[in-house]
Design an enzyme around this catalytic site. Structure first.
Site, short mmCIF file in Angstrom:
data_model
loop_
_atom_site.label_atom_id
_atom_site.label_comp_id
_atom_site.label_asym_id
_atom_site.label_seq_id
_atom_site.Cartn_x
_atom_site.Cartn_y
_atom_site.Cartn_z
N CYS A 17 3.17 -13.21 -73.09
CA CYS A 17 3.60 -12.49 -74.28
C CYS A 17 4.98 -12.27 -74.31
O CYS A 17 5.44 -11.46 -73.21
CB CYS A 17 2.73 -11.93 -74.95
SG CYS A 17 3.21 -11.20 -76.45
N ARG A 62 7.30 -6.50 -76.12
CA ARG A 62 7.94 -5.40 -75.47
C ARG A 62 7.22 -5.12 -74.10
O ARG A 62 5.87 -5.02 -74.12
CB ARG A 62 8.25 -4.16 -76.04
CG ARG A 62 8.57 -2.92 -75.36
CD ARG A 62 8.39 -1.82 -76.24
NE ARG A 62 8.92 -1.77 -77.70
CZ ARG A 62 10.21 -1.33 -77.59
NH1 ARG A 62 10.91 -0.89 -76.78
NH2 ARG A 62 10.65 -1.39 -78.94
N CYS A 106 1.49 -13.79 -79.75
CA CYS A 106 0.87 -14.65 -78.67
C CYS A 106 -0.32 -15.22 -78.98
O CYS A 106 -0.75 -16.29 -78.36
CB CYS A 106 1.19 -14.05 -77.29
SG CYS A 106 -0.02 -12.80 -77.05
N THR A 135 -1.03 0.59 -78.09
CA THR A 135 -0.79 -0.11 -78.99
C THR A 135 -2.10 -0.64 -79.50
O THR A 135 -2.35 -0.86 -80.66
CB THR A 135 0.09 -1.26 -78.94
OG1 THR A 135 -0.56 -2.04 -77.79
CG2 THR A 135 1.56 -0.77 -78.61
N CYS A 170 -2.73 -9.27 -75.10
CA CYS A 170 -1.89 -10.35 -75.11
C CYS A 170 -2.10 -11.26 -74.00
O CYS A 170 -2.70 -10.92 -72.88
CB CYS A 170 -0.59 -9.81 -74.85
SG CYS A 170 0.30 -8.94 -76.23
N CYS A 198 -2.94 -9.92 -80.32
CA CYS A 198 -1.46 -9.88 -80.63
C CYS A 198 -1.16 -11.02 -81.54
O CYS A 198 -1.70 -12.21 -81.48
CB CYS A 198 -0.76 -10.03 -79.39
SG CYS A 198 1.12 -10.45 -79.73
N ARG A 206 -7.34 -5.24 -80.41
CA ARG A 206 -7.07 -6.43 -81.37
C ARG A 206 -6.06 -7.55 -80.45
O ARG A 206 -5.17 -7.23 -80.02
CB ARG A 206 -6.38 -5.92 -82.64
CG ARG A 206 -7.55 -5.09 -83.49
CD ARG A 206 -6.78 -4.70 -84.77
NE ARG A 206 -5.44 -4.30 -84.53
CZ ARG A 206 -4.44 -4.80 -85.09
NH1 ARG A 206 -4.60 -5.85 -85.72
NH2 ARG A 206 -3.33 -4.08 -84.76
ZN LIG Z 1 1.44 -10.69 -77.54
#
Ligand SMILES: [Zn+2]
Length: 347
Positions: A37, A40, A67, A29, A33, A64, A62
């Protein structure tokens, strides 16, 4: 246990105590995080660990939006809101606004405002999204729908039905034309043509390339009460247009997807196809554990009414040919071209 094993366990446990100690990044993705977090659960082989935000950013990841790992410890306000989010995600009975505000040491009105500003959703909508996600996750794992409902933190199944419409259970609500629902709508221009976006209070329920505007919503939800977009939806439309014009990984919007249980599994699996990748109908059928159902999978893809957000354009024929697209094969090609460019520049 090695350090990485310990870190992976903390991620699996969503261990709040490890926030600030390390962060994890998900290669599929492009997002990093905090250990706690609620997003998923990623697959272990796709996860890298970093000590600092800067290291993760340098490696091309990048932060999230859920969170906010890049804001951890930077502002007492953000930390207070993060705690509220964790409570909403993790407590058996999600706290109400009063309780959340009290814990945060703010008045309910002020808390609501700060929460919205930082998280981008109202606390109520956030709690709904969390519950819905939990239920969807549990439905995939549980053999009994009733168990899944209780596991997801609902106190009764009627509340689950009320909250979720009939998502994942049966498509009754949508078949009744949206009776009793308020659907907000907006139109916008993208590089690939005009779009129409509809949303219930649970999330986005329609994204189509169309110039028909409100008329299209009336066709889909003839019995719903149609209203113009509110601030939530306006912000989401901006994100959708930017996703069409300049695709990026990690688009995460509250969705109100309703179909048969089978369709929803297919649409969920579509959302798991990473940006810049394509799969065949047969591969998608295998991904949902029904390898012989390629034809049914193709028909579920064709019934997707959340263009781009549920990326059915990433499914092609086994031969690599594009196959059809509800909103035109040229548009499908254009979307895939844009996404393949992103993939290359990320490398
Ligand atoms: Zn996150």
């Amino acid at each position: 246990m090695t350090q990485d094993e310990a870190r992976w366990k903390a991620v699996c446990d969503r261990d709040v105590a490890q926030n600030g100690v390390f962060i994890y990044a998900v290669k599929t993705t492009g997002i990093f995080c905090l250990p706690s977090c609620s997003s998923r659960q990623a697959k272990r082989e796709n996860v890298d660990f970093y000590e600092t935000v800067r290291q993760a950013q340098k490696a091309g990841f990048r932060a999230c939006k859920r969170c906010l790992p890049d804001q951890f410890g930077t502002s007492p306000q953000v930390d207070v809101i993060r705690t509220a989010c964790e409570d909403l995600q993790n407590l058996e009975t999600p706290p109400d606004l009063e309780t959340l505000a009290q814990t945060a040491g703010l008045s309910p009105a002020h808390f609501q405002k700060v929460f919205k500003k930082i998280v981008g959703l109202s606390p109520k909508r956030y709690a709904m999204a969390v519950r819905k996600q939990r239920l969807l996750r549990d439905l995939n794992l549980s053999d009994s729908v009733t168990n899944a409902i209780y596991d997801a933190g609902y106190s009764s199944s009627s509340r689950a039905y009320a909250d979720m419409g009939t998502q994942g259970l049966s498509p009754k609500n949508r078949q009744s034309g949206g009776r009793g629902e308020v659907v907000r709508f907006a139109t916008a221009k993208s590089d690939l043509g005009e779009i129409v976006v509809g949303a219930t209070e649970r999330g986005i329920c329609l994204v189509e390339f169309s110039t028909k505007g409100e008329q299209l919503l009336k066709t889909h939800f003839p019995l719903a009460e149609l209203k113009p977009a509110d601030a939530d939806l306006a912000g989401e439309v901006v994100e959708i247009v930017s996703q069409i014009n300049q695709p990026r990984a990690g688009l995460s919007l509250p969705l109100d997807i309703q179909g048969t249980a089978f369709q929803e599994r297919v649409w969920q699996a579509l959302q798991d196809i990473p940006l810049g990748k394509t799969v065949s109908y047969a591969q998608l059928a295998t991904a949902i554990g029904q390898p012989t159902a390629a034809r049914a999978v193709a028909s579920a893809c064709a019934k997707n009414s959340l263009a781009v957000v549920v990326p059915c354009h990433r499914v092609v024929r086994g031969t690599g040919e594009l196959s059809g697209y509800k909103w035109g094969v040229d548009r499908k090609q254009a979307l895939l071209n844009l996404e393949s460019k992103v993939k290359k520049t990320n490398k």
